[in-house]
Design a protein around this motif. Structure first.
Motif, PDB file in Angstrom:
ATOM      1  N   SER A 168      38.980  44.492  22.708  1.00  0.00           N
ATOM      2  CA  SER A 168      39.214  44.847  24.048  1.00  0.00           C
ATOM      3  C   SER A 168      37.956  44.937  24.993  1.00  0.00           C
ATOM      4  O   SER A 168      38.112  44.461  26.156  1.00  0.00           O
ATOM      5  CB  SER A 168      39.785  46.292  24.021  1.00  0.00           C
ATOM      6  N   LEU A 169      36.848  45.128  24.556  1.00  0.00           N
ATOM      7  CA  LEU A 169      35.577  44.833  25.288  1.00  0.00           C
ATOM      8  C   LEU A 169      35.410  43.329  25.658  1.00  0.00           C
ATOM      9  O   LEU A 169      35.054  43.212  26.592  1.00  0.00           O
ATOM     10  CB  LEU A 169      34.537  45.540  24.514  1.00  0.00           C
ATOM     11  N   ALA A 170      35.661  42.657  24.650  1.00  0.00           N
ATOM     12  CA  ALA A 170      35.411  41.187  24.862  1.00  0.00           C
ATOM     13  C   ALA A 170      36.502  40.588  25.887  1.00  0.00           C
ATOM     14  O   ALA A 170      36.296  39.863  26.775  1.00  0.00           O
ATOM     15  CB  ALA A 170      35.735  40.285  23.620  1.00  0.00           C
ATOM     16  N   GLU A 171      37.579  41.353  26.059  1.00  0.00           N
ATOM     17  CA  GLU A 171      38.662  40.876  26.650  1.00  0.00           C
ATOM     18  C   GLU A 171      38.188  41.421  28.172  1.00  0.00           C
ATOM     19  O   GLU A 171      38.493  40.389  29.287  1.00  0.00           O
ATOM     20  CB  GLU A 171      40.187  41.582  26.557  1.00  0.00           C
ATOM     21  N   GLY A 172      37.702  42.566  28.447  1.00  0.00           N
ATOM     22  CA  GLY A 172      37.233  42.716  29.601  1.00  0.00           C
ATOM     23  C   GLY A 172      35.932  41.951  30.038  1.00  0.00           C
ATOM     24  O   GLY A 172      35.915  41.575  31.144  1.00  0.00           O
ATOM     25  N   GLN A 173      35.315  41.303  29.449  1.00  0.00           N
ATOM     26  CA  GLN A 173      34.168  40.666  29.592  1.00  0.00           C
ATOM     27  C   GLN A 173      34.839  39.420  30.029  1.00  0.00           C
ATOM     28  O   GLN A 173      34.312  38.575  30.944  1.00  0.00           O
ATOM     29  CB  GLN A 173      33.163  40.513  28.472  1.00  0.00           C
ATOM     30  N   ARG A 174      35.781  38.858  29.296  1.00  0.00           N
ATOM     31  CA  ARG A 174      35.993  37.576  29.622  1.00  0.00           C
ATOM     32  C   ARG A 174      36.943  37.618  31.077  1.00  0.00           C
ATOM     33  O   ARG A 174      36.626  36.701  32.004  1.00  0.00           O
ATOM     34  CB  ARG A 174      37.089  37.192  28.693  1.00  0.00           C
ATOM     35  N   LEU A 175      37.509  38.971  31.531  1.00  0.00           N
ATOM     36  CA  LEU A 175      38.033  38.757  32.854  1.00  0.00           C
ATOM     37  C   LEU A 175      37.039  38.600  33.657  1.00  0.00           C
ATOM     38  O   LEU A 175      37.018  38.168  34.938  1.00  0.00           O
ATOM     39  CB  LEU A 175      39.023  40.031  32.899  1.00  0.00           C
ATOM     40  N   THR A 176      35.933  39.671  33.566  1.00  0.00           N
ATOM     41  CA  THR A 176      34.984  39.956  34.418  1.00  0.00           C
ATOM     42  C   THR A 176      34.102  38.314  34.521  1.00  0.00           C
ATOM     43  O   THR A 176      33.750  37.967  35.799  1.00  0.00           O
ATOM     44  CB  THR A 176      33.780  40.802  33.903  1.00  0.00           C
ATOM     45  N   LEU A 177      34.096  37.783  33.483  1.00  0.00           N
ATOM     46  CA  LEU A 177      33.544  36.522  33.687  1.00  0.00           C
ATOM     47  C   LEU A 177      34.315  35.447  34.369  1.00  0.00           C
ATOM     48  O   LEU A 177      33.930  34.540  35.170  1.00  0.00           O
ATOM     49  CB  LEU A 177      33.125  35.806  32.340  1.00  0.00           C
ATOM     50  N   GLN A 178      35.762  35.312  34.396  1.00  0.00           N
ATOM     51  CA  GLN A 178      36.534  34.848  35.251  1.00  0.00           C
ATOM     52  C   GLN A 178      36.247  35.069  36.510  1.00  0.00           C
ATOM     53  O   GLN A 178      36.297  33.954  37.197  1.00  0.00           O
ATOM     54  CB  GLN A 178      37.958  35.035  34.597  1.00  0.00           C
ATOM     55  N   ARG A 179      36.498  36.306  36.907  1.00  0.00           N
ATOM     56  CA  ARG A 179      36.165  36.735  38.290  1.00  0.00           C
ATOM     57  C   ARG A 179      34.710  36.080  38.805  1.00  0.00           C
ATOM     58  O   ARG A 179      34.873  35.788  39.904  1.00  0.00           O
ATOM     59  CB  ARG A 179      36.364  38.043  38.405  1.00  0.00           C
ATOM     60  N   LEU A 180      33.670  36.188  37.913  1.00  0.00           N
ATOM     61  CA  LEU A 180      32.429  35.518  38.565  1.00  0.00           C
ATOM     62  C   LEU A 180      32.515  34.233  38.662  1.00  0.00           C
ATOM     63  O   LEU A 180      31.889  33.608  39.643  1.00  0.00           O
ATOM     64  CB  LEU A 180      31.428  35.910  37.475  1.00  0.00           C
ATOM     65  N   ASP A 181      33.260  33.550  37.846  1.00  0.00           N
ATOM     66  CA  ASP A 181      33.572  32.200  38.196  1.00  0.00           C
ATOM     67  C   ASP A 181      34.225  31.773  39.408  1.00  0.00           C
ATOM     68  O   ASP A 181      33.767  30.798  40.210  1.00  0.00           O
ATOM     69  CB  ASP A 181      33.969  31.436  37.056  1.00  0.00           C
ATOM     70  N   GLU A 182      35.146  32.439  39.815  1.00  0.00           N
ATOM     71  CA  GLU A 182      35.643  32.574  41.142  1.00  0.00           C
ATOM     72  C   GLU A 182      34.916  32.745  42.237  1.00  0.00           C
ATOM     73  O   GLU A 182      34.924  31.993  43.152  1.00  0.00           O
ATOM     74  CB  GLU A 182      37.034  33.256  41.014  1.00  0.00           C
ATOM     75  N   LEU A 183      34.032  33.708  42.198  1.00  0.00           N
ATOM     76  CA  LEU A 183      33.304  34.094  42.940  1.00  0.00           C
ATOM     77  C   LEU A 183      31.989  33.015  43.213  1.00  0.00           C
ATOM     78  O   LEU A 183      31.814  32.504  44.518  1.00  0.00           O
ATOM     79  CB  LEU A 183      32.328  35.246  42.638  1.00  0.00           C
ATOM     80  N   LEU A 184      31.669  32.485  42.405  1.00  0.00           N
ATOM     81  CA  LEU A 184      30.772  31.104  42.417  1.00  0.00           C
ATOM     82  C   LEU A 184      31.208  29.985  43.115  1.00  0.00           C
ATOM     83  O   LEU A 184      30.865  29.340  43.754  1.00  0.00           O
ATOM     84  CB  LEU A 184      29.943  30.960  40.947  1.00  0.00           C
ATOM     85  N   ALA A 185      32.704  29.641  42.620  1.00  0.00           N
ATOM     86  CA  ALA A 185      33.376  28.567  43.219  1.00  0.00           C
ATOM     87  C   ALA A 185      33.709  28.895  44.608  1.00  0.00           C
ATOM     88  O   ALA A 185      33.635  28.012  45.422  1.00  0.00           O
ATOM     89  CB  ALA A 185      34.775  28.370  42.551  1.00  0.00           C
TER      90      ALA A 185
END
Length: 252
Positions: A168-185
């Motif tokens: 569950s923690l990894a899934e939260g990190q994955r979603l955070t990582l996805q949001r961060l990639d969108e911010l960089l884009a």
């Protein structure tokens, strides 16, 4: 004057009989004014009489040539003085205009330098901010990759509770990582694709070599693995990629 006397007499004779009251007074006043006009006209010279010009000459002022020349000389001097003052004023205005133009050019140059410095500072600040976001992304990516690895010990496989919590923690990190990639884009930051590409020293740094087997179809000097992802920002290199390239083993 004697020729007009019968006319006046006739007017005075007819006036009392023909008019009365106020009309009579008005006619008498007109007659008196006409008589005064005739008396004044009788004092003027007749057209044929000789004209005496002494009176006109006596009233006209005498013209002094020396005085006239002196006044013209004074006027000439005043005009010369006014012309010199006007020229001095014009020279001062020209100098002031040159100084103002030079001052304006200096201000324009200083403004351009200030704009360049502001653009440079903004670029550096944006670069540092984006690099900080990329560093945060690397940390999140490391956490997600670690969570994807299977349990390494029998105890971890035996106790599913901690495993579910880590998932569950990894899934939260994955979603955070996805949001961060969108911010960089959104800031026009895109990753550099390096795996399978030929080594480019301009955007890649070699941190290791990996020997390729003889049956491998990977050319020598190709990128086989990415250690640290590189990024572009608006088409310019933001962070260089760290890669491992292939190298054929020497055969003996």
């Amino acid at each position: 004057m004697t020729a007009m006397t019968p006319v006046l007499t006739d007017l005075q004779t007819l006036a009392p009989t023909a008019l009365a009251g106020q009309e009579r007074e008005r006619v008498e006043r007109l007659v008196e004014e006409f008589r005064a006009y005739l008396e004044d006209a009788a004092q003027l010279p007749e057209p044929g009489d000789a004209w005496d010009g002494d009176d006109l000459e006596s009233t006209a002022p005498a013209v002094d040539l020396s005085t006239l020349l002196a006044e013209m000389a004074v006027l000439k001097n005043e005009l010369r003085l006014q012309s010199r003052q006007f020229k001095n004023t014009l020279d001062e205005l020209r100098c002031f205009g040159n100084d103002l133009r030079a001052h304006s050019e200096r201000l324009q140059e200083e403004l351009e330098r200030a704009r360049e410095q502001a653009a440079s500072i903004q670029g550096q600040t944006t670069r540092q901010f984006l690099l900080a976001l990329i560093d945060l992304r690397d940390r999140l990516q490391s956490g997600v990759d670690a969570a994807r690895r299977p349990p390494s010990s029998f105890l971890e496989r035996l106790l599913p509770g901690p495993t579910r919590l880590a998932a569950s923690l990894a899934e939260g990190q994955r979603l955070t990582l996805q949001r961060l990639d969108e911010l960089l884009a959104g800031h026009r930051v895109r990753p550099i694709r390096v795996v399978g590409e030929t080594l480019d020293p301009q955007r890649m740094r070699v941190v290791g070599l990996e020997a390729a087997t003889g049956s491998a179809a990977i050319p020598d000097g190709s990128v086989v693995r990415e250690v640290q992802r590189g990024f572009f920002h608006d088409g310019e290199l933001l962070r260089i990629a760290e890669v491992i390239v292939s190298k054929k083993a020497n055969r003996t």
